[in-house]
Design a protein around this motif. Structure first.
Motif, mmCIF file in Angstrom:
data_model
loop_
_atom_site.group_PDB
_atom_site.id
_atom_site.type_symbol
_atom_site.label_atom_id
_atom_site.label_comp_id
_atom_site.label_asym_id
_atom_site.label_seq_id
_atom_site.Cartn_x
_atom_site.Cartn_y
_atom_site.Cartn_z
ATOM 1 N N GLN A 27 0.820 -1.213 0.000
ATOM 2 C CA GLN A 27 0.000 0.000 0.000
ATOM 3 C C GLN A 27 0.844 1.249 0.000
ATOM 4 O OE1 GLN A 27 -2.356 -0.996 3.360
ATOM 5 N NE2 GLN A 27 -4.038 -1.736 2.095
ATOM 6 N N GLU A 28 2.057 1.045 0.413
ATOM 7 C CA GLU A 28 2.913 2.212 0.523
ATOM 8 C C GLU A 28 3.537 2.593 -0.806
ATOM 9 O OE1 GLU A 28 3.864 3.384 3.803
ATOM 10 O OE2 GLU A 28 2.327 2.061 4.643
ATOM 11 N N ILE A 29 3.766 1.568 -1.649
ATOM 12 C CA ILE A 29 4.593 1.810 -2.827
ATOM 13 C C ILE A 29 3.784 1.487 -4.070
ATOM 14 C CG2 ILE A 29 6.567 0.873 -4.110
ATOM 15 C CD1 ILE A 29 8.003 0.571 -1.492
ATOM 16 N N GLN A 30 3.961 2.260 -5.078
ATOM 17 C CA GLN A 30 3.431 1.867 -6.369
ATOM 18 C C GLN A 30 4.473 2.099 -7.439
ATOM 19 O OE1 GLN A 30 0.166 3.876 -8.038
ATOM 20 N NE2 GLN A 30 1.001 5.925 -7.770
ATOM 21 N N ILE A 31 4.290 1.382 -8.512
ATOM 22 C CA ILE A 31 5.267 1.487 -9.590
ATOM 23 C C ILE A 31 4.658 2.326 -10.686
ATOM 24 C CG2 ILE A 31 6.526 0.164 -11.323
ATOM 25 C CD1 ILE A 31 6.583 -2.097 -9.197
ATOM 26 N N LEU A 32 5.353 3.371 -11.013
ATOM 27 C CA LEU A 32 4.801 4.295 -11.986
ATOM 28 C C LEU A 32 4.957 3.731 -13.395
ATOM 29 C CD1 LEU A 32 6.124 7.688 -10.618
ATOM 30 C CD2 LEU A 32 3.848 6.724 -10.379
ATOM 31 N N ASN A 33 6.122 3.217 -13.623
ATOM 32 C CA ASN A 33 6.397 2.772 -14.984
ATOM 33 C C ASN A 33 7.291 1.531 -14.909
ATOM 34 O OD1 ASN A 33 6.725 2.538 -17.658
ATOM 35 N ND2 ASN A 33 7.630 4.571 -17.993
ATOM 36 N N ALA A 34 6.916 0.513 -15.635
ATOM 37 C CA ALA A 34 7.741 -0.698 -15.623
ATOM 38 C C ALA A 34 7.984 -1.138 -17.054
ATOM 39 C CB ALA A 34 7.051 -1.811 -14.852
ATOM 40 N N GLU A 35 9.226 -1.481 -17.306
ATOM 41 C CA GLU A 35 9.540 -1.997 -18.629
ATOM 42 C C GLU A 35 10.305 -3.294 -18.454
ATOM 43 O OE1 GLU A 35 11.391 0.427 -22.130
ATOM 44 O OE2 GLU A 35 12.898 -0.908 -21.276
ATOM 45 N N ARG A 36 9.918 -4.308 -19.186
ATOM 46 C CA ARG A 36 10.567 -5.602 -19.045
ATOM 47 C C ARG A 36 11.033 -6.056 -20.421
ATOM 48 N NH1 ARG A 36 7.475 -10.960 -17.054
ATOM 49 N NH2 ARG A 36 6.006 -10.059 -18.511
ATOM 50 N N ARG A 37 12.299 -6.408 -20.503
ATOM 51 C CA ARG A 37 12.828 -6.941 -21.761
ATOM 52 C C ARG A 37 13.305 -8.363 -21.518
ATOM 53 N NH1 ARG A 37 13.568 -3.557 -25.847
ATOM 54 N NH2 ARG A 37 13.110 -1.362 -25.404
ATOM 55 N N ILE A 38 12.723 -9.289 -22.247
ATOM 56 C CA ILE A 38 13.083 -10.698 -22.074
ATOM 57 C C ILE A 38 13.865 -11.138 -23.303
ATOM 58 C CG2 ILE A 38 12.196 -13.026 -21.700
ATOM 59 C CD1 ILE A 38 9.654 -11.716 -20.599
ATOM 60 N N SER A 87 4.110 -14.358 -18.076
ATOM 61 C CA SER A 87 2.878 -13.597 -17.945
ATOM 62 C C SER A 87 3.021 -12.310 -18.757
ATOM 63 C CB SER A 87 2.645 -13.273 -16.473
ATOM 64 O OG SER A 87 1.766 -12.192 -16.370
ATOM 65 N N ALA A 88 1.944 -11.904 -19.334
ATOM 66 C CA ALA A 88 1.983 -10.640 -20.063
ATOM 67 C C ALA A 88 2.173 -9.488 -19.095
ATOM 68 C CB ALA A 88 0.700 -10.457 -20.854
ATOM 69 N N TYR A 89 1.681 -9.655 -17.910
ATOM 70 C CA TYR A 89 1.838 -8.623 -16.890
ATOM 71 C C TYR A 89 2.976 -8.989 -15.970
ATOM 72 C CZ TYR A 89 -3.015 -8.138 -18.355
ATOM 73 O OH TYR A 89 -4.150 -8.033 -19.097
ATOM 74 N N ILE A 90 3.622 -7.991 -15.501
ATOM 75 C CA ILE A 90 4.706 -8.238 -14.556
ATOM 76 C C ILE A 90 4.087 -8.582 -13.218
ATOM 77 C CG2 ILE A 90 6.650 -7.161 -13.382
ATOM 78 C CD1 ILE A 90 6.798 -5.290 -15.880
ATOM 79 N N THR A 103 6.126 -5.098 -21.954
ATOM 80 C CA THR A 103 7.038 -6.238 -21.971
ATOM 81 C C THR A 103 7.481 -6.488 -23.402
ATOM 82 O OG1 THR A 103 6.032 -7.271 -20.051
ATOM 83 C CG2 THR A 103 7.218 -8.720 -21.546
ATOM 84 N N PHE A 104 8.790 -6.614 -23.572
ATOM 85 C CA PHE A 104 9.335 -6.958 -24.886
ATOM 86 C C PHE A 104 9.950 -8.343 -24.802
ATOM 87 C CE2 PHE A 104 9.591 -2.374 -24.457
ATOM 88 C CZ PHE A 104 9.043 -1.922 -25.643
ATOM 89 N N ILE A 105 9.649 -9.159 -25.766
ATOM 90 C CA ILE A 105 10.267 -10.489 -25.806
ATOM 91 C C ILE A 105 11.066 -10.590 -27.090
ATOM 92 C CG2 ILE A 105 9.862 -12.968 -25.896
ATOM 93 C CD1 ILE A 105 7.383 -12.543 -24.265
ATOM 94 N N LYS A 106 12.338 -10.897 -26.942
ATOM 95 C CA LYS A 106 13.202 -11.015 -28.113
ATOM 96 C C LYS A 106 13.467 -12.486 -28.393
ATOM 97 C CE LYS A 106 17.651 -9.725 -29.887
ATOM 98 N NZ LYS A 106 19.000 -9.912 -29.431
ATOM 99 N N ALA A 138 7.140 -7.520 -34.309
ATOM 100 C CA ALA A 138 7.932 -6.919 -35.372
ATOM 101 C C ALA A 138 9.257 -7.641 -35.430
ATOM 102 C CB ALA A 138 8.143 -5.430 -35.085
ATOM 103 N N GLY A 139 9.466 -8.381 -36.498
ATOM 104 C CA GLY A 139 10.732 -9.093 -36.670
ATOM 105 C C GLY A 139 10.960 -10.088 -35.553
ATOM 106 N N MET A 140 12.028 -9.850 -34.841
ATOM 107 C CA MET A 140 12.367 -10.796 -33.792
ATOM 108 C C MET A 140 11.828 -10.352 -32.442
ATOM 109 S SD MET A 140 16.043 -12.197 -34.856
ATOM 110 C CE MET A 140 17.103 -10.989 -34.164
ATOM 111 N N GLU A 141 10.983 -9.325 -32.431
ATOM 112 C CA GLU A 141 10.556 -8.811 -31.149
ATOM 113 C C GLU A 141 9.043 -8.856 -31.016
ATOM 114 O OE1 GLU A 141 12.837 -5.661 -28.761
ATOM 115 O OE2 GLU A 141 11.286 -4.591 -29.864
ATOM 116 N N LEU A 142 8.620 -9.268 -29.840
ATOM 117 C CA LEU A 142 7.201 -9.260 -29.495
ATOM 118 C C LEU A 142 6.995 -8.187 -28.441
ATOM 119 C CD1 LEU A 142 6.399 -13.003 -28.944
ATOM 120 C CD2 LEU A 142 5.264 -11.535 -30.573
ATOM 121 N N LYS A 143 5.918 -7.450 -28.601
ATOM 122 C CA LYS A 143 5.683 -6.405 -27.608
ATOM 123 C C LYS A 143 4.324 -6.634 -26.970
ATOM 124 C CE LYS A 143 5.316 -1.423 -27.122
ATOM 125 N NZ LYS A 143 5.031 -0.191 -27.874
ATOM 126 N N TYR A 144 4.314 -6.758 -25.661
ATOM 127 C CA TYR A 144 3.067 -6.865 -24.904
ATOM 128 C C TYR A 144 2.877 -5.561 -24.166
ATOM 129 C CZ TYR A 144 2.704 -11.841 -25.763
ATOM 130 O OH TYR A 144 2.569 -13.059 -26.362
#
Lengths: 784, 524
Positions: free
Chosen positions: B85-96, B217-220, B231-234, B252-258
């Motif tokens: 409850q104290e913390i929230q994440i404003l922006n998250a980016e995940r590259r797999i 998971s599509a979501y972190i 989320t980017f999956i290479k 796109a090409g070798m990358e998937l973007k969720y």
């Protein structure tokens, strides 16, 4: 080519008679150092295989011995005696503890245990690899002892040096050649030494040691029968030539009693020690020597007249008893089919026996008779020195020298029957050549020394010449002789006294007469040294080039000087051991049985211990049958993989196609529907387009050449130097699962049985055809 | 803030529970029945018998997303009450990054403290299946603006998240400066997953390429609410057979973007499945035993026992050497036949063998900075094949053994496996200290199991103490130095030479004695 005379007499130049004891001590030390150096030479000349290749067990049989040693070191001696090995001769298995000569294994196992108890972490493999070189050093020391007993320490050192590097023995004892012969030759020579020693001393102590050495020999090698026949022969010879003495009795009687008792303790020999014909000669001579001893005893206590009466009495009674005994013996022997002789022994007595009756013995290359070049290759100049040695042994003929002569004569005969027994000839040849060389140097250097005053004014030249030949040193003869006589007597004052008394005193005067011209002597010495040098060069070459290849790794030199390694065997075994199930059965020709069990740890049908001819014939039959029949035979034996060795891609000549005719012969010997002529076109064995359809359809052909044509488009076999007959074909009952990098080993898997199709009209038909086939098959396949 | 979070039905979520092993379950799937399961189904199980997977793949191809909408959800009724409850994440980016056999995930989180008190640590959450395969988690906090960014390494330690749903495992990142209310910071996390790609089909023939599934998971998964995430999956090649869609999803090409996905509650989870071609060698060292033996006479002897396996799709049936040799590009693309071991410089007496002898196919290149040993196993490794071998080498001791200020000696050596591009399932590192050394202790930057043994080597009397370090799931990132401290008195070095000298002395002495004693009974 160490001549001890020079060594012994070196310091006498300056020393007077007062320093004789010092000189003797010095000579003994030098002889000792020379012996140590000979040991080092014997050990290190056998290390070429480790340096050029690697520290690895060689060939076939050593792999079995290695595996047994591993088992022994892991499970202990009791489990070893009771070891029933179910990973070989499937489904029969083999009782290893009771069918193996345990000497080598126990020796290496003991060395390993001692070394490890000192916290020196040597692996079993390392110990096994170096057992043979260590024992060849022992063997050369034993040869020194034996020859010393016969002709003095000079001949002994020469013989030891010759034996240290004789190629015939090197071929069986290079590092990694972990075979019975490696320790057996030491045991053989040492047993003979102890026999001669007992004969010379008449000491019961040595007689007991002799029985123990004989026991070690029995443990080590089946060749112990050579000892137990040769020694009786010699005893008989001594008796016949009127050389009977109490020393002879002590040398022989305890050996037979103790030796036979001890031999029967070895499980593999057991009651054979008293039952088989190989041992009968010793018992017969045992009886004779007692009769003779009795005769001599009676002769001693009776007056000559009384003795004559006794002789006629005993002879007439004895003849009758003898006739009865011999008749019983003949009846017993004749009741057994092989007349009480084992197949290999019969082959020795009748060289044509094996090729007539036992193809499996005849198929082994080391059981073939040798060719002349192999004598030159294996004993080299010794072949020319041996006659001289025999002559030297006749002047004067003693008990011990007659033994050596008998030894060389019998071993020459045996080596002529089987290549393998060249190994028995080698020590004899070395001993006699050592005697010959030593005697020749004796005569020649003495001639030079006697004539030195004749060219007075420049003795330094002669001494320089002699010095450069490193064999002789100028000296005066009486001292030499004295020294030679004194030295052993002083050194072993407790042990040998009769050596002195046996040294014939007239030899001094005799030798004075035998003086050769100086120039001739010098040239002859030089020539002898040259001969020795040639021998050394040949031995080193043989050790380095001819006999050091481990045969599981092959190498070839490419044109640019690079080394190309063919490690296909281990590639295949390693694949099998890691990628098949641990209980899978692998079928292959028996040559590869030991290696498969040792390196791949997989169960095999047949291996190099060819104890069951029928089983080997079954595998041979499968290999020579068409695919379907072969599949049925293999399937009935639970085989999952079939391994074939194929050299057609790289030109490896000893592959299965070249051994194939033996498979046909051995298979046909038990299952008559396999006929050798079916595989030959006009008596010729060929695999090209002219080959017979039976040949082109047999399993061995198919497994060897499956998809071979795709390598070069033509299917050119580099071993047979021809294009193969049938190029494109498919396998229906087998599938290729692995082929090594150079195609030398190919492994196939049996396809599983087809699913039965249910509810089809075909069913009844097919089942009927199967059942009708079964009758035919019943004959072919012994397992149905 | 309501602690209950819902995921709408029209999120396409694919999750294969381990339930449908029987035919009926598959039929349910294929007929497009809705199956709403809550609470019972566990999330993200690695799952899946082939039957279920095949069924799913078939349905994916059928392009009927609605029909195969399956629910399998986390029971998201409770959310961590303390930290979340104290913390929230404003922006998250995940590259797999899936281009090797290890899934390398790079996570950038912008964290905001929304609570009243200062927050001293941040939690990460992993599904239990991922946590099992987690080889390494590293985190750093970035501070400052773009150009002047500085990074501070954060300590990561596993922790229990008591109220995490479905056994999700937590990791705690301790911040250097507690995050005061309203403040934001950027945290970068790198973690690696081994054995996270499952070959499908599980058995291929020699000419087939190797296809694998990757599940995530599509979501972190996070114990915090995430405002915005992508989320980017290479993938290693453009050959992607299929992938789950959780809109918006792009390829796109070798990358998937969720993503980007907006404003998702804590512990949101939406399983996705990517099926793609990955022919990289799946070289797995199932067991590695490294023995480092210190000799104070100047040598460090290393012996490494490898059990190597190809962890990819198993080879089905036939291996044909003709095909392998004549068409190297089309045959056995996923197999590998050589490996590279990076050894320290100044390495000497290198050997490469197995239990039946030397393996001749190896090549050693050395220069002043590194040594490279190129090895070939006896045979090329195809899927499911195994091989064992031993590499041994010596190193000059002065490069690795030092004396610390307090008089102790310490060995500074590299942990991990020298073979590049391999994953080690179980690594045992044995440091054999010289006989007579005492008080060994190891300093290692990550948790390992430790115990002591004794080894007897050349002429030892009391034995050498052996410090055994064990670690599972080792990736090349673990090739970092560690230290072993111990005390040693140099006088022990002389023990064995003195022993030998005295043995030889007594031998000669007894010889002399024997020669001078007359033991005959009767004097002659």
């Amino acid at each position: 080519m160490a001549s001890p005379e020079s060594a012994v007499n070196g310091p006498t130049m300056t020393a007077g008679a007062a320093s004789k004891s010092l000189r003797n001590a010095f000579g003994g030390v030098i002889a000792f150092i020379i012996l140590v150096l000979i040991g080092v030479l014997a050990f290190s000349i056998r290390l070429f295989s480790v340096i050029k290749y690697e520290s690895v067990i060689h060939e076939f049989d050593p792999y079995f011995n290695y595996r047994v040693t591993q088992f022994l070191s892991k499970n202990g001696i009791y489990d070893f005696w009771n070891w029933f090995d179910d990973r070989t001769w499937y489904p029969l298995g083999r009782v290893i503890g009771g069918t193996v000569y345990p000497g080598l294994t126990l020796t290496a196992g003991t060395i390993w245990k001692v070394v490890n108890s000192l916290n020196i972490p040597l692996s079993v493999e390392t110990v096994c690899v170096f057992t043979a070189p260590i024992f060849s050093a022992f063997a050369s020391w034993a040869a020194y002892l034996l020859t010393k007993e016969v002709k003095g320490p000079g001949a002994g050192l020469t013989a030891a040096a010759l034996l240290a590097m004789v190629p015939s023995y090197i071929s069986r004892s290079v590092a990694g050649s972990y075979d019975n012969e490696a320790v057996a030759i030491f045991a053989l020579v040492f047993t003979f030494y102890l026999y001669i020693k007992t004969l010379n001393t008449g000491s019961l102590f040595y007689a007991t040691l002799n029985a123990l050495a004989y026991f070690y020999m029995v443990c080590s090698w089946g060749g112990y029968t050579f000892i137990i026949n040769l020694i009786p022969m010699h005893v008989l010879l001594c008796i016949v030539t009127g050389r009977y003495s109490s020393r002879l009795y002590i040398a022989y009687a305890p050996l037979v009693v103790l030796g036979t008792l001890l031999a029967s303790l070895v499980p593999v020999v057991g009651f054979n020690a008293v039952l088989t014909s190989e041992h009968f000669a010793s018992f017969l001579v045992f009886i004779i020597i007692h009769v003779v001893a009795l005769a001599y005893y009676i002769k001693g206590i009776l007056s000559p007249k009384m003795f004559k009466v006794a002789v006629t009495l005993v002879v007439s009674a004895g003849l009758a008893v003898c006739c009865a005994v011999i008749a019983i013996l003949i009846a017993v022997v004749a009741s057994s089919p092989t007349k009480g002789w084992s197949g290999r022994s019969l082959t020795l007595l009748d060289p044509t026996y094996a090729s007539k009756y036992i193809p499996i013995i005849a198929s082994v290359s080391e059981h073939q008779p040798p060719t002349w070049p192999s004598y030159f290759m294996d004993i080299n100049v010794l072949a020319f020195l041996v006659p001289a040695g025999i002559i030297a042994c006749f002047m004067p003929l003693t008990d011990s020298s007659s033994f050596v002569i008998l030894y060389i004569v019998t071993s020459v005969y045996f080596s002529g029957v089987m290549v393998r027994l060249m190994l028995v000839l080698a020590p004899a040849a070395c001993i006699l050549s050592g005697i010959a060389l030593s005697e020749a140097f004796n005569v020649l250097t003495r001639s030079i020394k006697f004539q030195l005053p004749g060219i007075a004014g420049n003795p330094s030249i002669a001494s320089e010449e002699n010095g450069s030949s490193t064999v002789v040193a100028p000296n005066d003869i009486p001292k030499t002789e004295e020294a030679a006589k004194e030295k052993p007597a002083k050194k072993n004052r407790k042990k040998e006294k009769e050596n002195v008394e046996k040294k014939p005193t007239p030899s001094k005067t005799e030798k004075r007469l035998l003086v050769l011209p100086l120039e001739a002597s010098v040239i002859a010495v030089l020539l002898l040294v040259l001969l020795g040098a040639f021998y050394v060069v040949h031995c080193v070459w043989a050790a380095a080039e001819a006999y050091s290849a481990p045969s599981i790794v092959l190498t070839s030199h490419s044109n640019d000087g690079g080394l190309h390694v063919f490690d296909d065997f281990r590639e295949a075994y390693s694949w099998l051991s890691h990628n098949t199930d641990v209980d899978d059965k692998v079928a292959s020709w028996w040559d590869y049985g030991y290696q498969t069990t040792a390196m791949a740890n997989r169960t095999v049908l047949v291996d190099n211990n060819t104890w069951n001819n029928t089983h080997i014939a079954t595998v041979g039959t499968a290999m020579s049958s068409p695919e379907k029949q072969a599949w049925e035979i293999f399937h009935s034996l639970d085989v999952k993989y079939v391994l074939v060795v194929f050299g057609g891609v790289v030109g490896y000549p000893s592959d299965d196609i070249n051994k194939f005719l033996w498979m046909v012969r051995i298979g046909g010997g038990v299952f008559p529907h396999i006929k050798e002529p079916d595989y030959l076109r006009d008596g010729q064995y060929r695999i090209d387009a002219q080959a017979t359809p039976t040949m082109l359809n047999c399993l061995m052909y198919k497994l060897s050449y499956f998809r071979f044509v795709e390598t070069d488009g033509k299917g050119f076999d580099r071993v047979r130097r021809t294009e193969i007959g049938k190029k494109h074909f498919k396998l229906t009952h087998f599938e290729e699962v692995f082929t090594t990098h150079h195609w030398m080993v190919r492994i196939y898997k049996l396809k599983p049985q087809r699913n039965r199709i249910r509810g089809k009209t075909k069913k009844s038909k097919s089942s009927r055809s199967v059942s009708s086939k079964r009758d035919v098959r019943g004959k072919r396949n012994p397992w149905h | 803030f309501p602690p209950v979070s819902f995921l709408s039905l029209h999120h396409l979520c694919l999750l294969l529970p381990s339930l449908p092993t029987d035919a009926t379950a598959v039929r349910v799937l294929l007929s497009g029945d809705f199956k709403v399961s809550q609470a019972e189904t566990r999330p993200g199980n690695d799952a899946s018998d082939q039957l279920g997977a095949a069924a799913m793949e078939a349905s994916l191809r059928a392009h009927r997303p609605a029909a195969l909408l399956i629910f399998a959800f986390l029971s998201l009724l409770s959310v961590s009450s303390s930290a979340a409850q104290e913390i929230q994440i404003l922006n998250a980016e995940r590259r797999i990054d899936l281009s090797s056999q290890v899934a390398i995930v790079f996570l950038t989180l912008k964290v905001e403290n929304t609570g009243k008190a200062a927050a001293s640590d941040v939690l990460l959450a992993f599904p239990p299946t991922e946590a099992e395969h987690l080889a390494e988690v590293k985190a750093q906090a970035a501070s400052g603006k773009k150009r002047k960014k500085t990074y501070a390494h954060l300590i990561v330690e596993p922790t229990d998240v008591p109220d995490a749903p479905n056994g999700a495992k937590g990791f705690r990142l301790a911040l250097h400066n507690p995050l005061s209310p309203g403040e934001t910071t950027t945290i970068e996390v790198l973690y690696m997953l081994t054995h996270s790609m499952e070959p499908f089909p599980a058995e291929i023939s020699q000419s087939d390429p190797q296809l694998v599934y990757y599940r995530d998971s599509a979501y972190i998964l996070s114990p915090y609410r995430i405002k915005q995430q992508t989320t980017f999956i290479k993938t290693p090649s453009t050959n992607v057979q299929s992938f789950s869609r959780v809109e918006p999803t792009n390829r796109a090409g070798m990358e998937l973007k969720y993503g980007p996905y907006e404003d998702l509650p804590a512990y949101s989870y939406s399983p996705v499945l990517v099926h793609f071609e990955n022919n990289n060698p799946f070289a797995v060292v199932e067991e590695l035993v490294r023995e480092v033996e210190i000799s104070h006479w100047g040598n460090l002897q290393i012996t490494e026992h490898y059990t190597l396996a190809h962890g990819g799709a198993k080879l089905k049936g036939v291996f044909s050497r003709v095909d392998y040799q004549s068409r190297p590009s089309a045959s056995g693309v996923s197999s590998f036949k050589n490996l590279l071991a990076r050894l320290p410089p100044r390495v000497h007496s290198v050997y490469y063998r197995d239990e039946i002898g030397n393996i001749s196919s190896s090549r050693l290149r050395t220069d002043s900075r590194k040594s490279e040993l190129e090895i070939e196993p006896r045979y090329p490794l195809f899927g499911g094949w195994k091989s064992t071998f031993i590499i041994g080498y010596g190193l000059p001791l002065e490069d690795f053994l030092f004396e610390s200020t307090d008089g102790k000696r310490y060995l500074n050596f590299t942990f991990g496996c020298p073979l590049s591009g391999t994953v080690v399932d179980k690594l045992t590192l044995k440091v054999v200290l010289p006989e007579g050394s005492k008080d060994p202790s190891a300093v290692i930057p990550f948790p390992v199991e430790e115990h002591m043994e004794t080894k007897y080597s050349y002429l030892d009397v009391v034995g050498r103490p052996v410090l055994v370090l064990e670690k599972k799931n080792v990736v090349p990132e673990h090739n970092i130095p560690f230290q072993v401290y111990y005390t040693f008195n140099p006088i022990f070095m002389l023990a064995e030479p003195l022993m030998l000298v005295s043995t030889v002395f007594f031998l000669f002495a007894s010889c002399v004695a024997y020669l001078h004693i007359d033991i005959s009974i009767r004097k002659g």
